[in-house]
Design an enzyme around this catalytic site. Structure first.
Site, PDB file in Angstrom:
ATOM      1  CB  CYS A   1       9.721   7.500 -20.091  1.00  0.00           C
ATOM      2  SG  CYS A   1       8.100   7.735 -19.327  1.00  0.00           S
TER       3      CYS A   1
ATOM      4  CB  CYS B   1       6.615   6.907 -24.200  1.00  0.00           C
ATOM      5  SG  CYS B   1       6.708   8.189 -22.924  1.00  0.00           S
TER       6      CYS B   1
ATOM      7  CD  GLU C   1      -4.226   5.601 -18.938  1.00  0.00           C
ATOM      8  OE1 GLU C   1      -5.462   5.438 -18.964  1.00  0.00           O
ATOM      9  OE2 GLU C   1      -3.425   4.961 -19.656  1.00  0.00           O
TER      10      GLU C   1
ATOM     11  CD  GLU D   1       8.000   3.806 -18.566  1.00  0.00           C
ATOM     12  OE1 GLU D   1       6.917   4.286 -18.145  1.00  0.00           O
ATOM     13  OE2 GLU D   1       8.122   3.292 -19.694  1.00  0.00           O
TER      14      GLU D   1
HETATM   15 ZN   LIG Z   1       6.562   7.225 -20.865  1.00  0.00          ZN
END
Ligand SMILES: [Zn+2]
Length: 137
Positions: free
Chosen positions: A91, A88, A48, A59
């Site tokens: 990804c 998500c 992050e 991923e």
């Molecule tokens: Zn993701």
């Protein structure tokens, strides 16, 4: 051939990688492990950033590590989170670039599989490389 033993190994690798996640904002560490057809396993964690959009998921870290080392064909991806969260949309799209048949194994920190699917099932109607070719001109 994706055996139960290999699946367990991927979940374990993803779970171990998860401790390296840099997730001070979400407090949602994620570990991933990607098996290539060459037999190598590439792990990844979410990284992050204080500028939130600069964040990257576990991923994609795993995929980019693999691709940057010459891999493009993948057998399976395992993702481990506290509660068995699913990859998500970003990804899913990145995974789809390299094939819709890649298995996706979703597990929690206990190592319990909470979902098993494929990239194609996660992203129906994916925009793929051949869509660009068909749309040229
Ligand atoms: Zn993701």
């Amino acid at each position: 051939m994706l055996t139960d033993e290999i699946k367990a190994q991927l979940i374990q690798t993803a779970g171990e990688a998860r401790k390296w996640a840099y997730a001070p904002y979400s407090n949602y560490p994620v570990g991933a492990a990607l098996l290539s057809t060459s037999g190598r396993i590439y792990d990844g964690v979410n990284v992050e950033n204080a500028a939130f959009p600069a964040t990257i998921c576990a991923e994609r870290v795993a995929i980019f590590k693999a691709v940057s080392e010459g891999e493009r064909d993948f057998v399976a991806l395992a993702v481990v989170t506290a509660n068995g969260g699913s990859p998500c949309g970003f990804c899913r799209q990145v995974l789809a670039e390299f094939g819709l048949d890649t298995a996706v194994i979703i597990a929690d920190v206990e190592g319990k599989t909470t979902g098993e699917t494929t990239v194609g099932e996660l992203l129906p109607g994916a925009f793929r490389p051949d869509d660009l070719e068909r749309g040229e001109g």
